[in-house]
Design a protein around this motif. Structure first.
Motif, PDB file in Angstrom:
ATOM      1  N   UNK A 186       0.759  -1.240   0.000  1.00 12.59           N
ATOM      2  CA  UNK A 186       0.000   0.000   0.000  1.00 12.59           C
ATOM      3  C   UNK A 186       0.786   1.285   0.000  1.00 12.59           C
ATOM      4  N   UNK A 187       2.115   1.220   0.239  1.00  8.43           N
ATOM      5  CA  UNK A 187       2.878   2.455   0.394  1.00  8.43           C
ATOM      6  C   UNK A 187       4.014   2.586  -0.610  1.00  8.43           C
ATOM      7  N   UNK A 188       4.923   1.613  -0.638  1.00  6.93           N
ATOM      8  CA  UNK A 188       6.096   1.700  -1.516  1.00  6.93           C
ATOM      9  C   UNK A 188       6.380   0.306  -2.051  1.00  6.93           C
ATOM     10  N   UNK A 189       5.921   0.035  -3.281  1.00  2.00           N
ATOM     11  CA  UNK A 189       5.967  -1.325  -3.796  1.00  2.00           C
ATOM     12  C   UNK A 189       7.260  -1.689  -4.505  1.00  2.00           C
ATOM     13  N   UNK A 190       8.152  -0.721  -4.757  1.00  8.07           N
ATOM     14  CA  UNK A 190       9.397  -1.032  -5.465  1.00  8.07           C
ATOM     15  C   UNK A 190      10.653  -0.603  -4.712  1.00  8.07           C
ATOM     16  N   UNK A 191      10.573   0.434  -3.903  1.00  6.26           N
ATOM     17  CA  UNK A 191      11.735   1.020  -3.234  1.00  6.26           C
ATOM     18  C   UNK A 191      12.837   1.386  -4.226  1.00  6.26           C
ATOM     19  N   UNK A 192      12.441   1.749  -5.441  1.00  5.13           N
ATOM     20  CA  UNK A 192      13.407   2.124  -6.471  1.00  5.13           C
ATOM     21  C   UNK A 192      13.374   3.607  -6.790  1.00  5.13           C
ATOM     22  N   UNK A 193      12.348   4.297  -6.352  1.00  8.45           N
ATOM     23  CA  UNK A 193      12.266   5.729  -6.608  1.00  8.45           C
ATOM     24  C   UNK A 193      13.335   6.460  -5.790  1.00  8.45           C
ATOM     25  N   UNK A 194      14.036   7.437  -6.400  1.00  9.55           N
ATOM     26  CA  UNK A 194      15.065   8.174  -5.657  1.00  9.55           C
ATOM     27  C   UNK A 194      14.534   8.826  -4.385  1.00  9.55           C
ATOM     28  N   UNK A 195      13.242   9.097  -4.332  1.00 11.46           N
ATOM     29  CA  UNK A 195      12.659   9.718  -3.157  1.00 11.46           C
ATOM     30  C   UNK A 195      12.075   8.740  -2.161  1.00 11.46           C
ATOM     31  N   UNK A 196      12.309   7.460  -2.340  1.00  6.81           N
ATOM     32  CA  UNK A 196      11.747   6.443  -1.460  1.00  6.81           C
ATOM     33  C   UNK A 196      12.344   6.528  -0.061  1.00  6.81           C
TER      34      UNK A 196
END
Length: 228
Positions: free
Chosen positions: A203-213
């Motif tokens: 529900x929140x962060x499904x990849x953890x690949x975004x630079x802003x994660x």
């Protein structure tokens, strides 16, 4: 998101994940005729004596080796990817990357060096960001699976992290055959995975690949050595 704060996922979230599952399964069916097999053996930090796999990591590597031999005996070309950059744990920095430590262990078991992939794929797909968690592991393995033209993807991990890793894989468009290597004292906590980590991925962060994660930043802050 924390499962303790909500009774169930929203209908929209459930629908989104069912669509991801369907898409990933369809992709895997389209690849099934291809002979190549990629086995991802999830790394585990910290290394024993800062240099070699500990008990839990070793158990996964031995299971990966068993699977490697089985596919090879069936006439399938196989590669084994051991993920993981050099880590820090509770302020202590490992001497080797997890990839190098795991790869050397597999080579001692008899897996030819050309069939073992690690730091080369970490660098190819994650660059300076490195590989510091399950999401990174799955991203690199899924990317290489696609680019390498493999037909079967296998993931070896701990029982507690199996569900979360599978969710990451689904988000990256693939659906692995998952095997676990249980040990008496596992690093991952079943209840934390169930109550906190899995709901966060869903529900929140499904990849953890975004630079802003925020999640990715926490992992790198905790695990990345001060240099290298």
């Amino acid at each position: 998101m924390d499962l303790r704060d909500t009774a169930a996922l929203s209908p929209a979230t459930e629908r989104r994940w069912r669509e991801r599952l369907s898409t990933a399964q369809a992709f895997m069916r389209a690849r099934r005729h291809l002979p190549g097999v990629l086995i991802e053996v999830a790394a585990q930090h910290p290394l024993a004596d800062r240099a070699v796999p500990g008990e839990e990591f070793e158990a996964r590597l031995r299971r990966g080796h068993e699977l490697y031999r089985g596919y090879l005996e069936a006439g399938r070309p196989v590669e084994v990817y051991v993920p993981g950059s050099r880590h820090r744990h509770l302020g202590v920095e490992d001497e080797n990357s997890l990839s190098r430590a795991g790869g050397e262990f597999l080579e001692k078991l008899g897996v030819p060096a050309p069939a073992v992939r690690g730091d080369d794929l970490n660098e190819r797909y994650k660059g300076e960001a490195g590989v510091y968690g399950s999401a990174d592991e799955c991203f690199v393995a899924a990317s290489y699976f696609r680019d390498g033209g493999f037909g079967t993807l296998v993931s070896v991990c701990s029982p507690a992290q199996m569900m979360r890793k599978t969710l990451h894989y689904l988000q990256f468009g693939v659906y692995p055959l998952t095997h676990t290597a249980p040990t008496p004292e596992g690093f991952h906590d079943f209840l934390y995975e169930l109550l906190v980590a899995v709901p966060e991925v869903m529900g929140t962060d499904d990849t953890l690949q975004d630079p802003g994660s925020d999640g990715a930043e926490r992992l790198r802050s905790d695990r990345r050595p001060s240099a290298g």
